[in-house]
Each structure stands twice: as structure tokens, then as C-alpha cells.
Design a protein around this motif. Structure first.
Motif, mmCIF file in Angstrom:
data_model
loop_
_atom_site.group_PDB
_atom_site.id
_atom_site.type_symbol
_atom_site.label_atom_id
_atom_site.label_comp_id
_atom_site.label_asym_id
_atom_site.label_seq_id
_atom_site.Cartn_x
_atom_site.Cartn_y
_atom_site.Cartn_z
ATOM 1 N N UNK A 328 1.087 -0.888 -0.189
ATOM 2 C CA UNK A 328 -0.401 -0.285 -0.178
ATOM 3 C C UNK A 328 1.322 1.498 -0.204
ATOM 4 N N UNK A 329 0.523 1.936 -0.325
ATOM 5 C CA UNK A 329 0.906 3.446 -1.093
ATOM 6 C C UNK A 329 0.294 4.606 -0.652
ATOM 7 N N UNK A 330 0.071 5.227 0.437
ATOM 8 C CA UNK A 330 -0.564 6.753 0.020
ATOM 9 C C UNK A 330 0.433 7.688 0.070
ATOM 10 N N UNK A 331 -0.392 7.906 -1.527
ATOM 11 C CA UNK A 331 1.007 9.574 -1.828
ATOM 12 C C UNK A 331 0.731 10.797 -1.420
ATOM 13 N N UNK A 332 1.767 11.729 -1.824
ATOM 14 C CA UNK A 332 1.557 12.716 -0.959
ATOM 15 C C UNK A 332 1.848 13.948 -2.390
ATOM 16 N N UNK A 333 1.219 14.815 -2.447
ATOM 17 C CA UNK A 333 1.537 16.044 -3.230
ATOM 18 C C UNK A 333 0.659 15.334 -4.624
ATOM 19 N N UNK A 334 -0.571 14.676 -4.394
ATOM 20 C CA UNK A 334 -1.282 14.010 -5.941
ATOM 21 C C UNK A 334 -1.875 15.580 -6.666
ATOM 22 N N UNK A 335 -2.825 16.704 -5.300
ATOM 23 C CA UNK A 335 -3.758 17.158 -5.994
ATOM 24 C C UNK A 335 -2.847 18.552 -6.615
ATOM 25 N N UNK A 336 -1.104 18.468 -6.516
ATOM 26 C CA UNK A 336 -0.963 19.106 -7.513
ATOM 27 C C UNK A 336 0.152 18.794 -8.356
ATOM 28 N N UNK A 337 -0.696 17.752 -8.827
ATOM 29 C CA UNK A 337 -0.399 16.536 -10.455
ATOM 30 C C UNK A 337 0.788 15.392 -9.971
ATOM 31 N N UNK A 338 0.676 14.442 -8.755
ATOM 32 C CA UNK A 338 1.430 13.128 -8.894
ATOM 33 C C UNK A 338 2.441 13.492 -8.404
ATOM 34 N N UNK A 339 2.722 15.258 -7.797
ATOM 35 C CA UNK A 339 4.749 14.906 -6.931
ATOM 36 C C UNK A 339 5.067 14.128 -6.502
ATOM 37 N N UNK A 340 4.339 13.395 -5.183
ATOM 38 C CA UNK A 340 4.665 12.408 -4.833
ATOM 39 C C UNK A 340 4.950 11.464 -5.836
ATOM 40 N N UNK A 345 7.991 6.842 -8.509
ATOM 41 C CA UNK A 345 8.175 6.376 -9.402
ATOM 42 C C UNK A 345 9.738 6.140 -9.924
ATOM 43 N N UNK A 346 10.382 7.459 -9.904
ATOM 44 C CA UNK A 346 11.583 7.128 -10.556
ATOM 45 C C UNK A 346 12.893 6.645 -9.202
ATOM 46 N N UNK A 347 12.692 6.788 -8.992
ATOM 47 C CA UNK A 347 13.099 5.463 -6.801
ATOM 48 C C UNK A 347 13.139 4.314 -7.697
ATOM 49 N N UNK A 348 11.531 3.893 -8.007
ATOM 50 C CA UNK A 348 11.406 2.395 -7.780
ATOM 51 C C UNK A 348 11.405 1.754 -9.870
ATOM 52 N N UNK A 349 10.985 2.363 -10.366
ATOM 53 C CA UNK A 349 11.131 2.171 -11.926
ATOM 54 C C UNK A 349 11.973 1.486 -12.471
ATOM 55 N N UNK A 404 -5.623 7.137 -13.183
ATOM 56 C CA UNK A 404 -5.563 7.906 -12.020
ATOM 57 C C UNK A 404 -4.157 8.250 -11.875
ATOM 58 N N UNK A 405 -4.411 9.919 -10.977
ATOM 59 C CA UNK A 405 -2.848 10.852 -11.429
ATOM 60 C C UNK A 405 -1.592 9.495 -10.940
ATOM 61 N N UNK A 406 -1.441 9.450 -10.170
ATOM 62 C CA UNK A 406 -0.094 8.826 -9.607
ATOM 63 C C UNK A 406 -0.544 6.987 -9.942
ATOM 64 N N UNK A 407 -0.891 6.607 -10.603
ATOM 65 C CA UNK A 407 -0.675 5.449 -11.128
ATOM 66 C C UNK A 407 -0.308 5.341 -13.025
ATOM 67 N N UNK A 408 -0.733 6.697 -13.454
ATOM 68 C CA UNK A 408 -0.255 6.845 -14.509
ATOM 69 C C UNK A 408 1.445 6.552 -15.351
ATOM 70 N N UNK A 409 1.868 7.139 -14.273
ATOM 71 C CA UNK A 409 3.609 6.413 -14.860
ATOM 72 C C UNK A 409 3.847 5.609 -14.676
ATOM 73 N N UNK A 410 3.369 4.472 -14.201
ATOM 74 C CA UNK A 410 3.551 3.142 -14.313
ATOM 75 C C UNK A 410 3.070 2.633 -15.788
ATOM 76 N N UNK A 411 1.433 2.795 -15.693
ATOM 77 C CA UNK A 411 0.414 2.597 -16.858
ATOM 78 C C UNK A 411 1.138 3.156 -18.223
#
Length: 477
Positions: A328-340, A345-349, A404-411
């Protein structure tokens, strides 16, 4: 002797007709094999549903969220409230007995709205409710007093560009869909500034209103003057539009004390149930912990965050441990465009091949209708079989295009993705407004959402094989 060997091999052909041997001597699994495997989870799915909807965990995600929302309140990126929320969750997840609970550092935007108000001075005195938009600049200390120009679209603004100089542009655009109409919020200030406006006031991006403005992020553009911008209620936008159409002169006084600070340190919050066979492979469930600075952020996205926590809790309570790690990941900074999420993604890709599916709930936790999915045809067929396990609560549909703003990087990089689909009929009544409170949430509906989220994530995490995927960027959406 060679003829005897040939006869023996030919005698095996009917047994293996249509099946090619793998290098290890086993046979590739047919879709029928996969269907049978999924059907074998029927009792487990029923146990999850019973615990979440009828059993001891009934209403737990709602009650947990209520304590959290009432205690912490809204959680704007860079704020002390968000810091408190992250520490609250870190402690709560540890107390819940989840594994590998930790915080992953990120940097997030820090914007504060400060004091803000607006008053219509002509043709009468009227207080206008406003909510400054994220990243907006302030007005001068003395405020801005200017005549209003009302437009219904960007096309109208551009046609009447000669009239806009020195005025406050008020957008009274009709709500079509959020995806289509939100561009007025995100681009309204830039387009108004291009034609010489001194500020912009935008009709809230809402399908229904009770005189309540809705906030959100907006974007400036390099080379274009930065002007103050805020949202106003649907009612005030429509009133000024009627006045303007009658030829009435409208004058507004606007004062905003917004400030942007350097990026602040923050965290994505992580917890796991470690897989017992393929622990390096990840099924990711998520929601975002940050919110806007109004209401309680209960709907956006407290509900999504807390059903993601509930998924791990339900699996733990049933004594289940899937083959893969459920993270489970609870993201931060989503409202500013998925910042967290981008920093995660950059850390785990580099381990992208080990991500089986990424799931995000960020469109409410109202009555669920199914799952939206992005992936290839084979993976979609598997998801359809998994959703059939949710027939006891009649939530079996599979829709196109996970969101999902936060999962688009992976998709975008080919990882299958899923998002919860639920009844959105009232979502934009409360979105980004003072109305986003626990009063919006329904415990029974959250129970159903938690059951869907848990069954899907557990079965995918426990199946023998990962979901099939195409090469990078080649998912059939």
C-alpha cells in the motif's frame, strides 16, 4: 531401437496435441487453466466479503477515516496538517501490525492562500464567496478594483479580446464533464492574462452547487503575466452573466494574499504484507493522503486511502499471505499533479518488471460498480474472471481505461493498472470544496468498496503467474 523410440514418441502425440513443451518440461497454461485457478478463490473471496460487509470489520474503514478526518482535518501539500496526517498514519499502520511500514522522502509544493475576499461594488454591494486556486499569485496589498467581463468560453474570450484589457475576466462556462471543463480552472488565468486582464474568476468546476466555491490547482505559462485567479460559486457566475447580458456594468473588488514558498519535505507512506513465494513482485494498492485546505478531504481522497489500508487489514485478519507482496502506498502531493508519485516512480522504476499491477482509488468510495482496467486483452480476460468472484455483492463489471494521477507513470510504461469505479453522480457536488467532509461518506458503501479492493488485489497477488503485459508503452487501452 530408433524405430521403437519413434513409435513411443508418436504414442504421446494425442496426449500433448496443441500444447508445446516448456524448457522445464511443463506445459504452458491455457486460459481454461487460469479460469480454474481463479475459480478456486471463491471461498476466499466470500470470506473477504463476509468480513468486510457483514463481519467484525464492518464499517471499520469508515470509522477509521472519521477519526482521522476529524482529528487532522484538511491536508494541503506543504502544510503542518499534512505532516500531522503522515505521522498519524505511520503510527496507525504500525499499530495495525502491518509489515515494512516506512516513509519515503519526497519534496512537495508549498502554497498558502492567505486572506482572500471579493465584493461586487456595482450594480449593488454583494459579497462574493471565492477560493483562490493553487499556485495563484496575490493581488497587490491594496487589492484590485476593476470592471468585469463575463465570457462563457475561451472562444468568446478570444473573440472579445479587445474588451478584456484592464478587466477581471469572469468565466461562466457550463459544466460538461470534469475532464473537459477543468481546463477553465487550469488555464483560465493564462488565457485571461494573454488578452490583458488583471485577474480571473472562474465558475467552480461542479455539477451542482449550493453557493459553494471549489478550489484546485492551476498552471501559469512561461512568458505570460501571472495574474491572481480564484473560483467563485456557480450561482455568482450565473448572476454576473445575466447582468452582463442585460448590459449592466459590473465592478468587483478582489483581494488575495496567496504566497508560494520553496518546496517542502514530505513523504509517501508505505506498508506491506510480504509475499511468501515471490516477495520481490509487487501488487500495489493506493490512494492519496494529501487534500485541499477546505473541508476534511474525506472523499478526496480519504476514502481511497482508507480502503487501501483496509485491504491489507482484511487480508491480515483472515490469516492470508499471498505469493506476491501486497504494497500500500499513500501518495503525497497528488493535488499538485502527482508530485509524490512521480518521485516514487523515479525511485522504483528500475524494478518495473516486478510490478504486477498498480491500483488507485481516487474517484470516491460511493456505491461501487466495478473496476476500470488498462492492460492487454489477455490481462483483461483474467480481470473479468476475478471480478466474477464479486457476484455476491453484484460488482462484476470491467470498464475501459483505469484512471489515476499517481499510477499513470507506471501504466505509460506498460504496467497493468486498475481504478475503482463507483457512483460519481454526486462526487463533483463536493469535490475540492468545504463540503468534502465525513457527512458525504457512507459506511455501507465503503464496506463494499473495501471488499472489491481486497478481493481483486489479493487474488492477483496470490495467482501463480503475473498478469500478462505487452512491451513498454504497448498496452491496449
Amino acid at each position: 531401437m530408433k524405430y521403437l523410440s519413434l513409435i513411443f514418441f508418436m504414442s504421446l502425440l494425442p496426449q500433448y496435441a496443441g500444447k508445446s513443451l516448456r524448457r522445464d518440461g511443463s506445459h504452458p497454461r491455457t486460459f481454461e487453466d487460469i479460469k480454474n485457478e481463479i475459480a478456486g478463490y471463491s471461498d476466499t473471496a466470500k470470506a473477504i466479503i463476509d468480513l468486510a460487509v457483514h463481519g467484525k470489520a464492518q464499517n471499520r474503514s469508515y470509522e477509521r477515516l472519521a477519526v482521522f478526518a476529524d482529528t487532522v482535518g484538511p491536508r494541503l501539500s506543504g502544510s503542518k496538517n499534512l505532516d500531522a496526517a503522515i505521522q498519524y498514519m505511520f503510527s496507525a499502520l504500525q499499530k495495525d501490525g502491518l509489515e515494512n511500514v516506512h516513509l519515503e522522502p519526497v519534496k512537495v509544493p508549498h502554497w498558502e492562500r492567505g486572506e482572500e475576499f471579493a465584493v461586487m461594488l456595482e450594480p449593488r454591494n454583494h459579497s462574493i464567496a471565492i477560493l483562490g486556486l493553487g499556485s495563484s499569485v496575490a493581488t497587490p496589498p491594496e487589492g484590485i478594483t476593476a470592471e468585469v467581463m463575463v465570457v462563457a468560453s475561451f472562444d468568446e474570450l478570444h473573440r472579445r479580446a479587445q474588451e478584456a484589457k484592464g478587466k477581471i475576466v469572469v468565466y461562466n462556462q457550463p459544466f460538461v464533464t470534469y475532464g473537459e471543463t477543468v481546463r477553465y480552472r487550469s488555464q483560465g488565468a493564462v488565457e485571461a492574462a494573454k488578452v490583458g486582464a488583471v485577474a480571473s474568476l472562474i465558475r467552480s468546476i461542479a455539477s451542482f452547487s449550493i453557493d459553494s466555491p471549489h478550489t484546485g490547482w492551476q498552471n501559469y505559462q512561461s512568458g505570460v503575466p501571472r495574474i491572481p485567479t480564484a473560483c467563485i460559486s456557480v450561482e455568482d457566475a450565473e448572476m454576473m452573466s445575466r447582468m452582463a447580458l442585460r448590459g449592466t456594468k459590473i465592478v468587483v473588488y478582489l483581494k488575495m494574499g496567496a504566497r508560494t514558498y520553496p518546496d517542502s519535505p514530505s513523504f509517501n507512506t508505505v506498508a506491506e504484507i510480504v509475499g511468501n513465494k515471490y516477495p520481490e513482485q509487487i501488487v500495489l494498492v493506493s490512494g492519496h493522503l494529501d487534500s485541499w485546505d477546505v473541508g476534511q478531504g474525506a472523499m478526496d481522497d480519504g476514502g481511497g486511502a482508507f480502503i487501501s489500508w483496509e485491504a491489507l487489514s482484511l487480508i491480515k485478519d483472515l490469516g492470508l499471505r499471498p505469493k506476491r507482496t501486497l504494497r500500500m502506498v499513500l501518495w503525497t502531493g497528488e493535488e499538485q499533479g502527482g508530485v509524490g508519485a512521480e518521485q516514487y516512480y523515479q525511485l522504483h522504476k528500475e524494478n518495473i518488471s516486478n510490478f504486477d499491477i498498480v491500483m488507485e482509488s481516487d474517484e470516491g468510495t460511493f456505491k461501487p460498480s466495478g473496476l476500470a482496467f488498462t492492460g492487454n486483452a489477455k490481462a483483461r480476460d483474467i480481470i473479468k474472471e476475478i471480478m466474477a468472484l464479486l457476484l455476491p455483492i453484484n460488482v462484476t463489471d470491467v470498464f475501459d481505461n483505469a484512471d489515476g494521477t499517481d499510477i499513470n507513470y507506471w501504466m505509460r510504461d506498460g504496467v497493468p493498472g486498475a481504478s475503482l469505479r463507483d457512483d460519481l453522480s454526486k462526487y463533483f457536488w463536493f469535490h475540492h470544496s468545504q463540503g468534502d467532509t465525513m457527512t458525504v461518506q457512507d459506511p455501507n458503501q465503503m464496506n463494499l468498496c473495501a471488499a472489491v479492493w481486497t478481493v481483486v488485489s489479493y487474488v492477483i497477488a496470490d495467482m501463480e503467474e503475473m498478469l500478462p503485459r505487452d512491451s513498454k508503452g504497448a498496452l491496449n487501452k
